[in-house]
Design a protein around this motif. Structure first.
Motif, PDB file in Angstrom:
ATOM      1  N   PRO A   1      14.022  -4.381  -4.050  1.00 35.13           N
ATOM      2  CA  PRO A   1      13.560  -5.414  -3.109  1.00 35.13           C
ATOM      3  C   PRO A   1      12.272  -4.970  -2.433  1.00 35.13           C
ATOM      4  N   ARG A   2      11.414  -5.971  -2.173  1.00 33.19           N
ATOM      5  CA  ARG A   2      10.078  -5.682  -1.667  1.00 33.19           C
ATOM      6  C   ARG A   2      10.123  -4.824  -0.400  1.00 33.19           C
ATOM      7  N   ALA A   3      11.066  -5.104   0.479  1.00 37.81           N
ATOM      8  CA  ALA A   3      11.136  -4.387   1.757  1.00 37.81           C
ATOM      9  C   ALA A   3      11.475  -2.910   1.550  1.00 37.81           C
ATOM     10  N   GLU A   4      12.133  -2.619   0.422  1.00 39.32           N
ATOM     11  CA  GLU A   4      12.561  -1.223   0.201  1.00 39.32           C
ATOM     12  C   GLU A   4      11.588  -0.424  -0.679  1.00 39.32           C
ATOM     13  N   ARG A   5      10.548  -1.117  -1.144  1.00 40.32           N
ATOM     14  CA  ARG A   5       9.606  -0.403  -2.009  1.00 40.32           C
ATOM     15  C   ARG A   5       8.761   0.567  -1.160  1.00 40.32           C
ATOM     16  N   ARG A   6       8.725   1.788  -1.594  1.00 41.61           N
ATOM     17  CA  ARG A   6       7.956   2.791  -0.833  1.00 41.61           C
ATOM     18  C   ARG A   6       7.379   3.821  -1.813  1.00 41.61           C
ATOM     19  N   LEU A   7       6.052   3.924  -1.793  1.00 37.74           N
ATOM     20  CA  LEU A   7       5.378   4.915  -2.665  1.00 37.74           C
ATOM     21  C   LEU A   7       4.646   5.908  -1.754  1.00 37.74           C
ATOM     22  N   GLU A   8       5.032   7.177  -1.859  1.00 33.47           N
ATOM     23  CA  GLU A   8       4.421   8.209  -0.998  1.00 33.47           C
ATOM     24  C   GLU A   8       3.491   9.078  -1.853  1.00 33.47           C
ATOM     25  N   ILE A   9       2.307   9.303  -1.304  1.00 32.93           N
ATOM     26  CA  ILE A   9       1.346  10.189  -2.007  1.00 32.93           C
ATOM     27  C   ILE A   9       0.941  11.296  -1.046  1.00 32.93           C
ATOM     28  N   LYS A  10       1.095  12.519  -1.489  1.00 31.47           N
ATOM     29  CA  LYS A  10       0.820  13.666  -0.615  1.00 31.47           C
ATOM     30  C   LYS A  10      -0.071  14.668  -1.368  1.00 31.47           C
ATOM     31  N   THR A  11      -1.090  15.202  -0.676  1.00 32.02           N
ATOM     32  CA  THR A  11      -1.920  16.264  -1.297  1.00 32.02           C
ATOM     33  C   THR A  11      -1.850  17.514  -0.429  1.00 32.02           C
ATOM     34  N   ARG A  12      -1.856  18.678  -1.111  1.00 30.77           N
ATOM     35  CA  ARG A  12      -1.850  19.954  -0.399  1.00 30.77           C
ATOM     36  C   ARG A  12      -2.715  20.963  -1.184  1.00 30.77           C
ATOM     37  N   ALA A  13      -3.284  21.895  -0.436  1.00 24.51           N
ATOM     38  CA  ALA A  13      -4.071  22.957  -1.079  1.00 24.51           C
ATOM     39  C   ALA A  13      -3.604  24.296  -0.540  1.00 24.51           C
ATOM     40  N   SER A  14      -3.370  25.269  -1.424  1.00 27.33           N
ATOM     41  CA  SER A  14      -2.982  26.603  -0.958  1.00 27.33           C
ATOM     42  C   SER A  14      -3.385  27.645  -1.987  1.00 27.33           C
ATOM     43  N   ARG A  15      -4.141  28.659  -1.540  1.00 28.89           N
ATOM     44  CA  ARG A  15      -4.538  29.823  -2.359  1.00 28.89           C
ATOM     45  C   ARG A  15      -5.032  29.441  -3.747  1.00 28.89           C
TER      46      ARG A  15
ATOM     47  N   LYS B   1       0.849  -1.195   0.000  1.00 34.25           N
ATOM     48  CA  LYS B   1       0.000   0.000   0.000  1.00 34.25           C
ATOM     49  C   LYS B   1       0.885   1.244   0.000  1.00 34.25           C
ATOM     50  N   PRO B   2       0.468   2.318  -0.694  1.00 29.36           N
ATOM     51  CA  PRO B   2       1.248   3.544  -0.642  1.00 29.36           C
ATOM     52  C   PRO B   2       1.101   4.228   0.719  1.00 29.36           C
ATOM     53  N   VAL B   3       2.073   5.084   1.024  1.00 30.36           N
ATOM     54  CA  VAL B   3       2.013   5.874   2.251  1.00 30.36           C
ATOM     55  C   VAL B   3       1.346   7.204   1.902  1.00 30.36           C
ATOM     56  N   CYS B   4       0.228   7.460   2.581  1.00 29.56           N
ATOM     57  CA  CYS B   4      -0.555   8.649   2.190  1.00 29.56           C
ATOM     58  C   CYS B   4      -0.442   9.760   3.236  1.00 29.56           C
ATOM     59  N   ASP B   5      -0.365  10.983   2.724  1.00 23.22           N
ATOM     60  CA  ASP B   5      -0.420  12.176   3.572  1.00 23.22           C
ATOM     61  C   ASP B   5      -1.357  13.149   2.851  1.00 23.22           C
ATOM     62  N   LEU B   6      -2.642  12.952   3.115  1.00 23.51           N
ATOM     63  CA  LEU B   6      -3.651  13.681   2.321  1.00 23.51           C
ATOM     64  C   LEU B   6      -4.181  14.882   3.105  1.00 23.51           C
ATOM     65  N   ASP B   7      -4.115  16.075   2.474  1.00 26.89           N
ATOM     66  CA  ASP B   7      -4.598  17.289   3.161  1.00 26.89           C
ATOM     67  C   ASP B   7      -5.184  18.275   2.146  1.00 26.89           C
ATOM     68  N   SER B   8      -6.128  17.775   1.347  1.00 28.62           N
ATOM     69  CA  SER B   8      -6.858  18.669   0.427  1.00 28.62           C
ATOM     70  C   SER B   8      -8.311  18.214   0.405  1.00 28.62           C
ATOM     71  N   PRO B   9      -8.993  18.425   1.539  1.00 26.12           N
ATOM     72  CA  PRO B   9     -10.356  17.875   1.656  1.00 26.12           C
ATOM     73  C   PRO B   9     -11.444  18.749   1.016  1.00 26.12           C
ATOM     74  N   GLU B  10     -11.091  20.028   0.666  1.00 24.52           N
ATOM     75  CA  GLU B  10     -12.137  20.931   0.138  1.00 24.52           C
ATOM     76  C   GLU B  10     -12.542  20.516  -1.266  1.00 24.52           C
ATOM     77  N   PRO B  11     -13.840  20.460  -1.565  1.00 25.71           N
ATOM     78  CA  PRO B  11     -14.270  20.092  -2.922  1.00 25.71           C
ATOM     79  C   PRO B  11     -13.879  21.172  -3.931  1.00 25.71           C
ATOM     80  N   ILE B  12     -13.459  20.751  -5.084  1.00 20.30           N
ATOM     81  CA  ILE B  12     -13.131  21.692  -6.165  1.00 20.30           C
ATOM     82  C   ILE B  12     -13.781  21.188  -7.448  1.00 20.30           C
ATOM     83  N   VAL B  13     -13.926  22.110  -8.414  1.00 20.86           N
ATOM     84  CA  VAL B  13     -14.550  21.726  -9.686  1.00 20.86           C
ATOM     85  C   VAL B  13     -13.480  21.115 -10.590  1.00 20.86           C
ATOM     86  N   LEU B  14     -13.667  19.876 -11.028  1.00 19.89           N
ATOM     87  CA  LEU B  14     -12.696  19.256 -11.933  1.00 19.89           C
ATOM     88  C   LEU B  14     -13.355  18.105 -12.685  1.00 19.89           C
ATOM     89  N   ASP B  15     -12.643  17.664 -13.691  1.00 15.74           N
ATOM     90  CA  ASP B  15     -13.114  16.520 -14.479  1.00 15.74           C
ATOM     91  C   ASP B  15     -12.677  15.245 -13.736  1.00 15.74           C
TER      92      ASP B  15
END
Lengths: 612, 212
Positions: free
Chosen positions: A522-536, A485-499
Motif C-alpha cells: 500500500p502506498r502509505a507503507e512504501r518506504r525507500l531508505e538510501i544511506k551513504t557512509r565513508a570510512s577509512r 520520494k526516498p528517505v535519504c541519509d547521505l554522509d559521504s561528501p568527499e570526492p572520490i575517483v570513480l566511473d
C-alpha cells in the motif's frame, strides 16, 4: 713442428713481443718526461744564474735544459704516440736516451756520478729484449766521444793532448755492458720463442681434441668466416641441414627460408657476422626459420658467438643451431587457438555489453516515458481553452466594451483572468520541471552509450566526484511515477575517483528495483531508505526497501545472469551492477530477512589508495 | 729480432728526423762550445806583492772567486783534490771578490759555503776587487801559484771547462810544481764568470766578458 704450428708460434711470439715493446715504449715516454723535469730542476739548483760582477742573468744551462731537453724528447714522444711498438721508435728512443745522458752530465757539471746514467739507460733499454737497440745507443756514445775528442778533447778526457784512440776506451765500457745485455736479450728472445712454440703445440693438441668433440657433439655447430661464408659444419649440422652446408661458398643467411618477414632477420644476421667489434654485442641469439628439404617447417634457435680481434675486426663466428621446430609449431598452434578463443569471448562479451546497454537505457527510458506521460496529460487538461474563451468574449463585445464591463459577466472577467493566469503559471512550472527531467534522462542515455563505447575502446572514464552527488542524481533519474520520494541519509561528501556513469547506473538500478519491489505494498507503507557512509577509504551506499523481500534460497542467485523475480524483468540489471562493482574493486551484496521482509542492497566502493 | 712488421717512415717523417738530429747536434754543440770558451786569464805579477801578507814557508796558491759563480763550484772541488794531492805543502789563500756597490752580506753564497768546508784554505774578502786588480785576475776561478821565494810559477784555472770537474792540465801542473816536478804547462785557460762589469776599463781591455 709442422708449418701451421710454426706459423701459430710465430704469431704468438709476435703478439707477445708487440705487447712488450709497447709497454717499454710507454715506460720510456714516462722516463723522458721525468728526465726532462729532473734536468730543468738540476739546472735551476746548480747553476740558476751567470754573473758579471754584481749583476746576473739566467744561466745558459737553464735555457739549454728547457730548450735542448724539450727538443730531445719531442720526437721520441711523438713516435711512442703514433708508432708504438715499431722497431724504429725504439731505435730513436735508444739514441735520444744516450743524448739525454750527455745533457744531464753537462748540466750537472760533469760529475762522475751522473755518468752512471749512461749505464743505467743501457739497462733500461734491455727491457725491450731487442739487442738491436744497443747499436744506436753505442753509436751515439762513440760519435760523441770521437767528435768531442777531435774538436775539444779536454771537455771529455780532461787533457788536451789525448790519444786519437782514447774514445775506444770509453766506448769499450759501453760495449762491455751492452754485450752482456745483448746476451741477456738474445736468451730472453729464445725463451719467449720457446714459450710461444710450447703454447702453439698445446693449442694444437687442444685443437685436435676440440675437433673430435666438435664432430661428435649432439648440437649443430657451424663456423663462419668474417665474410659470412660457412667454413665448417659438424655432423649434427649436416644432419639437420642436409648436404647444403660445408661447401665453403655458402652464406649463412642463404639458409633462411625466403620469406618477406625474414628479410630483416637475414640483414641483421649479415650485419652481426661482419660488423666491427664495438657496435654489436659479442653473443647474439636469433630464432628463425630455415629452408627445409622436407615439407615440414624447420625452426632453429641460432646462437652466434663472434671472435673479435684486438683491432676490432671479426676473425670468425661460431654458430650453434638448436632445432626448435616442435616447440615453435606448438606455440603457433597455441597462438591460433588463443586467437579463436579471444574472438569467441569477444563475441560473447559483446552480447553481454549489448544486454547491459539495453537494460540501462531501458531503465532511463521508463523515466523518459513517465515524463512524457506527465507532459501529455498536462497538455490535454490545460486551461489554455479558458483563455481562448475569454478572448472570444472580449472580441464579441469589442464595439460596446463599456457596456460589457458594466454587465455582470464583464465584472467577473478580471477575477477570472487573474485565476487563469495563476493556473497557467503553475502548469508552465510543472511542464518546465518535466522537460528538465526529460533532458537529464536523455543526457543519461547518451552517457550510457558513451560509457559503453569508451569501455569497448580504451577503458572506463573516471573522474573525481562526491558519492552523495551521484546518489542525488540517481534519485532524480529513477523518480517514482506516483511522486514518492526516498528517505535519504547521505554522509559521504568527499570526492572520490570513480566511473561516474557506471556508478550512476548501479544506483538507478537499485532505486528502481526498490520501487518495483513495493508495487504490491500500500502506498502509505512504501518506504525507500538510501544511506551513504565513508570510512577509512571505503564508501558505502545502502538502498533499503520495504518490499516483497527475497527468499533465502534466492539470495545466492540474485546476481546471476538472467535471474529475476520481477514479472517483466530480464535478469541483467543486478548481474551487471554486481560485475561493475567488482570492476571498481568494490562489492554489491543483498540482504533480506525473507519474503515480505524487505531487502537491503549495499554497494561498497574502495577509494583508489585502498585499492592500490 | 724485429717481430713487429716493418712500417716504413713517410717522407715527411724522415725529413723531420733529419731536422731533429741537425737541431739537436747544433744545440748540443753550442752548449759545449759555451762551456769550452775560457775567460780572461790575466797576468798575475811575477813576484808576490809585498803589501799582501803570506806565509814564507812553502808554496802559496791564491784563488780569486766570485761568491755566486756556479762555475767556481767545480774550481773549489778541484782545489779540494789538489790540497789532498799536495799533502799539506800548499798554503791556500782564497779571495771572495766583492763588486762595488753590492749589499752587505752579499759574499754569503754557495762558494763561501764550499770554501768554509776546506780547512786548508784561508778565506778572505776582497772589497771592491782591489786585490783582484793587483793580481790582474778578471775571471772567477783564477789561480796563481807562488813558490817559497815569492816568484810566480803558475797561473790559470784548475778546471777542464766552464763549471766542469775532472782531470785537467791546471790541477796537474800545480800538483807537479809543489812536488818539485816540471809540468808541461805553467799557463792554462781559466773558466768562470767575470769578476767585474764590462764598464771597468781593465775588464773591457782584457775581453773578460767573452764567456757570456
Amino acid at each position: 713442428m709442422d708449418a701451421s704450428l710454426q706459423a701459430r708460434a710465430d704469431s704468438l711470439f709476435s703478439e707477445r713481443y708487440d705487447s712488450v715493446a709497447c709497454r717499454t715504449d710507454r715506460m720510456f715516454a714516462a722516463l723522458f718526461l721525468l728526465q726532462y723535469l729532473g734536468c730543468i730542476a738540476g739546472a735551476l739548483l746548480l747553476s740558476p744564474q751567470t754573473w758579471v760582477g754584481g749583476s746576473s742573468e739566467v744561466h745558459v744551462h737553464v735555457i739549454s735544459a728547457v730548450g735542448v731537453g724539450g727538443l730531445l724528447l719531442s720526437l721520441p714522444l711523438y713516435l711512442v704516440v703514433t708508432r708504438p711498438g715499431c722497431a724504429s721508435t725504439r731505435y730513436v728512443i735508444a739514441g735520444a736516451q744516450m743524448l739525454f745522458s750527455a745533457l744531464l752530465i753537462h748540466v750537472t757539471g760533469g760529475r762522475i756520478e751522473t755518468h752512471f746514467h749512461v749505464f743505467g739507460s743501457l739497462a733500461f733499454l734491455a727491457f725491450y729484449r731487442d739487442w738491436r737497440v744497443f747499436l744506436p745507443a753505442t753509436l751515439v756514445v762513440c760519435v760523441d766521444h770521437i767528435a768531442r775528442g777531435a774538436i775539444w778533447p779536454e771537455s771529455i778526457y780532461g787533457v788536451s793532448a789525448a790519444s786519437h784512440w782514447r774514445w775506444v776506451e770509453h766506448a769499450a765500457w759501453v760495449v762491455f755492458e751492452a754485450g752482456f745485455l745483448t746476451v741477456s736479450c738474445i736468451r730472453s728472445e729464445a725463451e719467449m720463442r720457446s714459450l710461444a712454440e710450447s703454447q702453439a703445440v698445446r693449442e694444437g693438441s687442444q685443437e685436435e681434441r676440440y675437433r673430435g668433440l666438435y664432430d661428435e657433439a649432439p648440437v649443430a655447430y657451424l663456423t663462419v668466416s668474417p665474410a659470412g661464408r660457412i667454413t665448417s659444419a659438424n655432423a649434427r649440422a649436416s644432419q639437420l641441414l642436409g648436404e647444403r652446408v660445408g661447401l665453403g661458398d655458402m652464406c649463412l643467411e642463404e639458409l633462411l627460408e625466403p620469406r618477406p618477414e625474414l628479410v630483416e632477420q637475414a640483414a641483421l644476421l649479415s650485419q652481426i657476422l661482419i660488423a666491427p667489434g664495438g657496435s654489436i654485442e659479442q653473443v647474439h641469439v636469433i630464432e628463425t626459420r630455415l629452408r627445409s628439404e622436407t615439407p615440414e617447417e624447420l625452426w632453429v634457435r641460432m646462437t652466434i658467438v663472434r671472435e673479435v680481434g684486438s683491432e676490432g675486426v671479426v676473425r670468425e663466428s661460431r654458430v650453434l643451431l638448436e632445432d626448435v621446430s616442435a616447440r615453435k609449431l606448438a606455440t603457433l598452434e597455441l597462438e591460433e587457438t588463443s586467437a579463436k578463443l579471444r574472438e569467441a569471448s569477444w563475441r560473447a562479451g559483446m552480447a553481454e555489453v549489448a544486454s547491459n546497454v539495453l537494460h540501462n537505457v531501458g531503465n532511463v527510458l521508463n523515466s523518459v516515458n513517465t515524463s512524457v506521460g506527465v507532459l501529455v496529460e498536462g497538455s490535454e487538461g490545460s486551461r489554455v481553452s479558458d483563455l481562448k474563451r475569454a478572448s472570444l468574449l472580449l472580441r464579441e463585445h469589442a464595439q460596446d466594451l463599456p457596456a460589457f464591463a458594466a454587465s455582470k459577466q464583464g465584472r467577473a472577467l478580471p477575477e477570472f483572468l487573474t485565476q487563469l493566469t495563476s493556473t497557467l503559471e503553475e502548469e508552465r512550472r510543472r511542464h518546465r520541471g518535466e522537460l528538465k527531467h526529460l533532458q537529464e534522462s536523455v543526457a543519461h542515455i547518451h552517457d550510457i552509450i558513451a560509457s559503453q563505447q569508451a569501455t569497448a575502446a580504451v577503458g572506463a572514464v573516471e573522474e573525481l566526484v562526491a558519492l552523495d552527488d551521484l546518489v542525488r542524481e540517481a534519485i532524480a533519474l529513477a523518480e517514482e511515477e506516483s511522486g514518492l520520494k526516498p528517505v535519504c541519509d547521505l554522509d559521504s561528501p568527499e570526492p572520490i575517483v570513480l566511473d561516474r556513469c557506471k556508478v550512476t547506473q548501479i544506483l538507478v538500478n537499485l532505486i528502481r528495483n526498490g520501487w518495483d519491489a513495493m508495487e504490491e505494498v500500500p502506498r502509505a507503507e512504501r518506504r525507500l531508505e538510501i544511506k551513504t557512509r565513508a570510512s577509512r577509504g571505503s564508501h558505502r551506499v545502502e538502498v533499503r526497501d520495504a518490499g516483497c523481500g527475497i527468499a533465502p534460497e534466492d539470495l545466492v542467485k540474485i546476481f546471476g545472469h538472467g535471474y529475476t523475480t520481477k514479472p517483466k524483468g530480464n535478469g541483467f540489471g543486478l548481474h551487471s551492477a554486481a560485475n561493475s562493482a567488482k570492476e571498481f574493486g568494490g562489492d554489491l551484496v543483498a540482504e533480506s530477512a525473507g519474503l515480505g521482509q524487505g531487502t537491503c542492497f549495499t554497494l561498497t566502493l574502495l577509494s583508489r589508495e585502498v585499492m592500490a | 729480432m724485429t717481430p713487429s712488421p716493418p712500417s716504413p717512415w713517410q717522407p715527411w717523417l724522415k725529413v723531420t728526423f733529419v731536422a731533429w738530429l741537425v737541431c739537436l747536434t747544433a744545440s748540443l754543440g753550442g752548449l759545449w762550445a759555451y762551456s769550452a770558451r775560457p775567460g780572461d786569464s790575466g797576468h798575475p805579477p811575477a813576484t808576490w806583492p809585498e803589501e799582501v801578507p803570506r806565509a814564507q814557508a812553502g808554496f802559496t796558491l791564491v784563488l780569486f772567486c766570485h761568491p755566486h759563480c756556479p762555475c767556481t763550484r767545480a774550481t773549489v772541488h778541484e782545489l779540494e783534490r789538489l790540497v789532498v794531492d799536495c799533502g799539506g805543502d800548499l798554503e791556500v789563500v782564497a779571495y771572495l771578490v766583492l763588486a762595488e756597490g753590492v749589499p752587505e752580506g752579499w759574499e754569503r753564497g754557495p762558494i763561501l759555503k764550499l770554501l768554509s768546508g776546506l780547512e786548508e784554505a784561508d778565506v778572505r774578502l776582497d772589497h771592491g776587487g782591489r786585490l783582484a786588480r793587483r793580481f790582474h785576475a778578471s775571471t772567477s776561478g783564477t789561480v796563481a801559484l807562488y813558490d817559497p821565494r815569492g816568484e810566480l810559477v803558475f797561473s790559470g784555472g784548475i778546471t777542464p771547462s766552464r763549471g766542469h770537474e775532472g782531470t785537467n792540465r791546471g790541477r796537474s801542473a800545480v800538483a807537479e810544481l809543489v812536488r818539485g816536478e816540471r809540468p808541461s804547462f805553467t799557463e792554462v785557460p781559466v773558466y768562470g764568470c767575470p769578476l767585474r762589469q764590462t764598464s771597468d776599463p781593465a775588464h773591457v781591455a782584457s775581453g773578460a766578458c767573452c764567456g757570456r
